[in-house]
Design a protein around this motif. Structure first.
Motif, PDB file in Angstrom:
ATOM      1  N   ALA A 365     -14.018  -5.380  12.646  1.00 43.62           N
ATOM      2  CA  ALA A 365     -14.855  -5.800  11.127  1.00 43.62           C
ATOM      3  C   ALA A 365     -13.426  -5.673  10.147  1.00 43.62           C
ATOM      4  CB  ALA A 365     -16.250  -4.710  10.650  1.00 43.62           C
ATOM      5  N   LEU A 366     -12.954  -4.149  10.028  1.00 45.13           N
ATOM      6  CA  LEU A 366     -11.857  -4.391   8.815  1.00 45.13           C
ATOM      7  C   LEU A 366     -10.807  -5.326   9.505  1.00 45.13           C
ATOM      8  CD1 LEU A 366     -12.481  -0.978   8.386  1.00 45.13           C
ATOM      9  CD2 LEU A 366     -12.864  -2.470   6.775  1.00 45.13           C
ATOM     10  N   ASP A 390     -10.415  11.378  10.774  1.00 44.05           N
ATOM     11  CA  ASP A 390      -9.694  10.985  11.115  1.00 44.05           C
ATOM     12  C   ASP A 390     -10.106   9.391   9.558  1.00 44.05           C
ATOM     13  OD1 ASP A 390      -7.450   8.874  12.334  1.00 44.05           O
ATOM     14  OD2 ASP A 390      -8.691   7.953  12.903  1.00 44.05           O
ATOM     15  N   ALA A 391     -10.459  10.055   8.917  1.00 50.43           N
ATOM     16  CA  ALA A 391     -10.872   9.047   7.484  1.00 50.43           C
ATOM     17  C   ALA A 391      -9.275   7.884   6.857  1.00 50.43           C
ATOM     18  CB  ALA A 391     -11.052   9.695   6.293  1.00 50.43           C
ATOM     19  N   ARG A 392      -8.039   8.748   7.355  1.00 47.25           N
ATOM     20  CA  ARG A 392      -6.773   7.912   6.600  1.00 47.25           C
ATOM     21  C   ARG A 392      -6.884   6.603   7.173  1.00 47.25           C
ATOM     22  NH1 ARG A 392      -5.751   6.909   2.844  1.00 47.25           N
ATOM     23  NH2 ARG A 392      -6.250   8.693   1.823  1.00 47.25           N
ATOM     24  N   THR A 393      -7.226   6.383   8.803  1.00 48.36           N
ATOM     25  CA  THR A 393      -7.585   5.717   9.581  1.00 48.36           C
ATOM     26  C   THR A 393      -8.850   4.604   9.278  1.00 48.36           C
ATOM     27  OG1 THR A 393      -7.069   6.609  11.660  1.00 48.36           O
ATOM     28  CG2 THR A 393      -7.785   4.231  12.161  1.00 48.36           C
ATOM     29  N   ASP A 396      -7.161   3.294   5.365  1.00 43.56           N
ATOM     30  CA  ASP A 396      -6.083   2.600   5.210  1.00 43.56           C
ATOM     31  C   ASP A 396      -6.543   1.317   5.764  1.00 43.56           C
ATOM     32  OD1 ASP A 396      -4.543   4.250   4.326  1.00 43.56           O
ATOM     33  OD2 ASP A 396      -3.446   4.697   6.727  1.00 43.56           O
ATOM     34  N   LEU A 397      -8.121   0.886   6.249  1.00 41.46           N
ATOM     35  CA  LEU A 397      -7.785  -0.701   6.663  1.00 41.46           C
ATOM     36  C   LEU A 397      -9.206  -1.090   5.583  1.00 41.46           C
ATOM     37  CD1 LEU A 397      -8.437   0.087  10.528  1.00 41.46           C
ATOM     38  CD2 LEU A 397      -6.897  -1.569   9.051  1.00 41.46           C
ATOM     39  N   ARG A 437     -12.282   6.336  -5.035  1.00 40.03           N
ATOM     40  CA  ARG A 437     -10.369   6.592  -5.040  1.00 40.03           C
ATOM     41  C   ARG A 437      -9.823   7.059  -4.308  1.00 40.03           C
ATOM     42  NH1 ARG A 437     -10.513   9.202 -11.073  1.00 40.03           N
ATOM     43  NH2 ARG A 437     -10.321   8.055 -11.934  1.00 40.03           N
ATOM     44  N   GLU A 438      -9.870   7.799  -3.499  1.00 36.51           N
ATOM     45  CA  GLU A 438      -9.089   8.203  -2.051  1.00 36.51           C
ATOM     46  C   GLU A 438      -9.411   6.737  -1.193  1.00 36.51           C
ATOM     47  OE1 GLU A 438      -8.661  11.520   1.649  1.00 36.51           O
ATOM     48  OE2 GLU A 438     -10.030  11.948   0.141  1.00 36.51           O
ATOM     49  N   ALA A 439     -10.569   6.503  -0.883  1.00 38.16           N
ATOM     50  CA  ALA A 439     -10.928   5.525   0.151  1.00 38.16           C
ATOM     51  C   ALA A 439     -11.010   4.461  -0.279  1.00 38.16           C
ATOM     52  CB  ALA A 439     -12.566   6.050   0.498  1.00 38.16           C
ATOM     53  N   GLY A 440     -10.657   4.068  -2.236  1.00 37.94           N
ATOM     54  CA  GLY A 440     -10.453   2.460  -2.235  1.00 37.94           C
ATOM     55  C   GLY A 440     -12.081   1.844  -1.649  1.00 37.94           C
ATOM     56  N   ALA A 441     -12.961   2.168  -1.907  1.00 42.80           N
ATOM     57  CA  ALA A 441     -14.088   1.594  -1.768  1.00 42.80           C
ATOM     58  C   ALA A 441     -15.426   2.154  -2.924  1.00 42.80           C
ATOM     59  CB  ALA A 441     -15.159   2.449  -0.331  1.00 42.80           C
TER      60      ALA A 441
END
Length: 534
Positions: A365-366, A390-393, A396-397, A437-441
């Motif tokens: 989806a992303l 593996d949150a950064r993966t 980043d999307l 803020r970290e997640a962008g969500a």
């Protein structure tokens, strides 16, 4: 059961302790009032709150009053206690007043309040050693009320052991415990706290604090009454933390949410596609109930269409409702094809999906290149757990996408491994805001008091469901994910959809009452809308 009562009714704002200190300092500096006057107003508000809660303690036709013990700490909270003691003394109450800590170094206004109590004929027994305690054998009276004015908004837990033992000893011989600002030892920013059974009544001032509704706050605060002290006209409302507490079936939206009934009502003459199309991805048959709950909730909250994306052709004939459409989406390629339909404007991924399928579908989806008209995503349950470690993966999307993540505490800890650890002294409000803020969500951290924060840094919103503990049952989180997805499909911005979804979720549970199971929640939403006059 905890409630917050105040001049603001069922809708108000919360402020942090530092915000309250800054606000009081600015009001005093402006010359609008003085610290001594604020202390007088606070003490008067406490006495009024006690009389409002227990009018039988103030018989109008009888001389004298009740019996109280007042524990006054070495700061401004103790000063409030001395004002309360003087006012009760003037009304004929029998009092024992204990000064805890170094009373010789009381702040000026608190020292003046203590002196006024003494000048009025009151007496104070001092216990200066914070490691000591007031001798228990001197507790020879059964008190109507214990006033906890030891440490208020400026205090941190834990309390000095002697002070805690003193408070607990008197509490055993008191019928009611009234806390000024907070049950001493409760951190009003984080909700961390320790010891004792808590207060029966907490009286705080101007606005409630986050710690009243987070962590141990609800169990230690009892009923919270908020006195505005006549300062509301000076308050900049943009500084507060959004706070929603609902009583009975009433649902109140503050003006800062800009919703009212307008965003939830369906205007006459619109087409079903004008109200959005939600795609809810489903897992294997043995776990498909979670996705069906989410899909039913999206329908009930007003999405124009809802499609259940099932993994196998034989799943197309699954359970109701009949208004729910079904489509085989057996893997990432099928999801990519489905998202070519730009009428699908919200996707719910996670409930009952299974970790492997949830990860693959979330990534698909992303990574979908659908241009500007990207659907909003709700990531819940397995879609969050799939990225633990593996949150950064994931983050980043997510940049270009409108995303609402709906973790409970365990899922949040697994995804944001450095945050929200048990025993952390960081406020959950700050933790969720930093994570957003970290997640962008937008993050909706689910709990008895849910915390909603977005990646724009807007003041977080808290939504309390403290009076509906029957929400703690399997599947209610899946329903919440579906409600949020439905609101996103209807055009609400992510933060508004998350906060409104949490409000509607709690209101539906409140409307049904005890015995609730998750299946009951979606069918309560029409009644909630009727209560709103929609």
């Amino acid at each position: 059961m905890m409630g917050i009562l105040g001049s603001g009714g069922a809708t108000s704002q919360l402020i942090t302790c530092s915000q309250m200190r800054q606000f009081e300092a600015s009001v005093i500096a402006s010359g609008e009032t003085t610290g001594a006057e604020l202390m007088e107003r606070a003490g008067s508000a406490v006495v009024a709150a006690i009389e409002r809660r227990w009018p039988e303690l103030f018989p109008p036709a009888e001389p004298g009053g009740g019996q109280a013990v007042v524990l006054c700490g070495p700061g401004k909270n103790g000063g409030d206690g001395y004002v309360v003691a003087r006012l009760l003394h003037e009304r004929g109450w029998s009092l024992d007043v204990i000064g805890l800590g170094d009373q010789a170094s009381l702040p000026q206004d608190a020292a003046a309040a203590r002196q006024r109590f003494l000048d009025a004929g009151g007496e104070v027994d001092d216990c200066r050693d914070p490691e000591g305690e007031f001798p228990g054998y001197m507790v020879s009276t059964f008190y109507d009320v214990l006033i906890d004015a030891i440490v208020g908004a400026g205090g941190r837990c834990p309390l000095p052991p002697g002070w805690r033992r003193t408070r607990d000893a008197f509490a055993e011989d008191s019928e009611r415990l009234v806390a000024i600002d907070c049950f001493s030892g409760l951190d009003l920013d984080t909700g961390q706290g320790e010891g004792g059974d808590g207060a029966d009544l907490t009286v705080t001032f101007h606005r409630g604090r986050p710690g009243h509704v987070l962590g141990r706050g609800p169990s230690l605060s009892g009923t919270v009454m908020v006195a505005d002290l006549g300062l509301n006209n000076a308050w900049n409302h943009s500084n507060g933390i959004g706070w929603r507490f609902q009583r009975k079936a009433a649902l109140v939206f503050g003006p800062d949410m800009a919703l009212g009934g307008r965003a939830l009502a369906k205007p006459v003459g619109r087409h079903k596609y004008d109200h959005g199309h939600v795609l809810v991805l489903s897992g294997p048959p043995e776990r498909a109930g979670a996705a069906r709950l989410a899909a039913r909730a999206a329908l009930r909250v007003g999405a124009g269409l809802v499609t259940l994306g099932v993994p196998l052709p034989e799943d197309l004939a699954g359970g109701g409702p009949d208004a729910l459409m079904r489509r085989v989406i057996d893997g990432p390629d099928a999801l990519t094809a489905a998202l070519e339909d730009e009428r699908i404007n919200a996707v719910c991924i996670g409930p009952g999906l299974g970790i492997e399928r949830a990860r693959a579908m979330t990534l698909a989806a992303l990574r979908h290149p659908r241009g500007r008209r990207r659907p909003s995503l709700v990531l819940d349950a397995d879609a969050l757990t799939a990225f633990a470690g593996d949150a950064r993966t994931l983050f980043d999307l997510m940049g270009p996408w409108p995303v609402v993540m709906t973790p409970h505490a365990g899922e949040f800890q697994r995804l944001f491994q450095s945050a929200d650890r048990p025993g952390s002294r960081t406020s959950l409000i700050d933790t969720v805001r930093d994570a957003a803020r970290e997640a962008g969500a937008t993050i909706l951290h689910k709990g008895p008091t849910s915390v909603i924060a977005d990646d724009a840094g807007s003041p977080p919103t808290l939504v309390a469901a403290l009076d509906v503990p029957w929400l703690a049952t399997a599947g209610t989180g899946d329903v919440l994910a579906g409600i949020v997805a439905g609101l996103l499909a209807r055009g609400l911005a992510p933060a508004d959809a998350a906060a409104t979804g949490a409000l509607l979720h709690a209101a539906a549970a409140r409307r049904f009452g005890p015995g609730l199971i998750a299946d009951d929640l979606p069918d309560q939403l029409p009644g909630v809308f009727r209560d709103l006059g929609l």
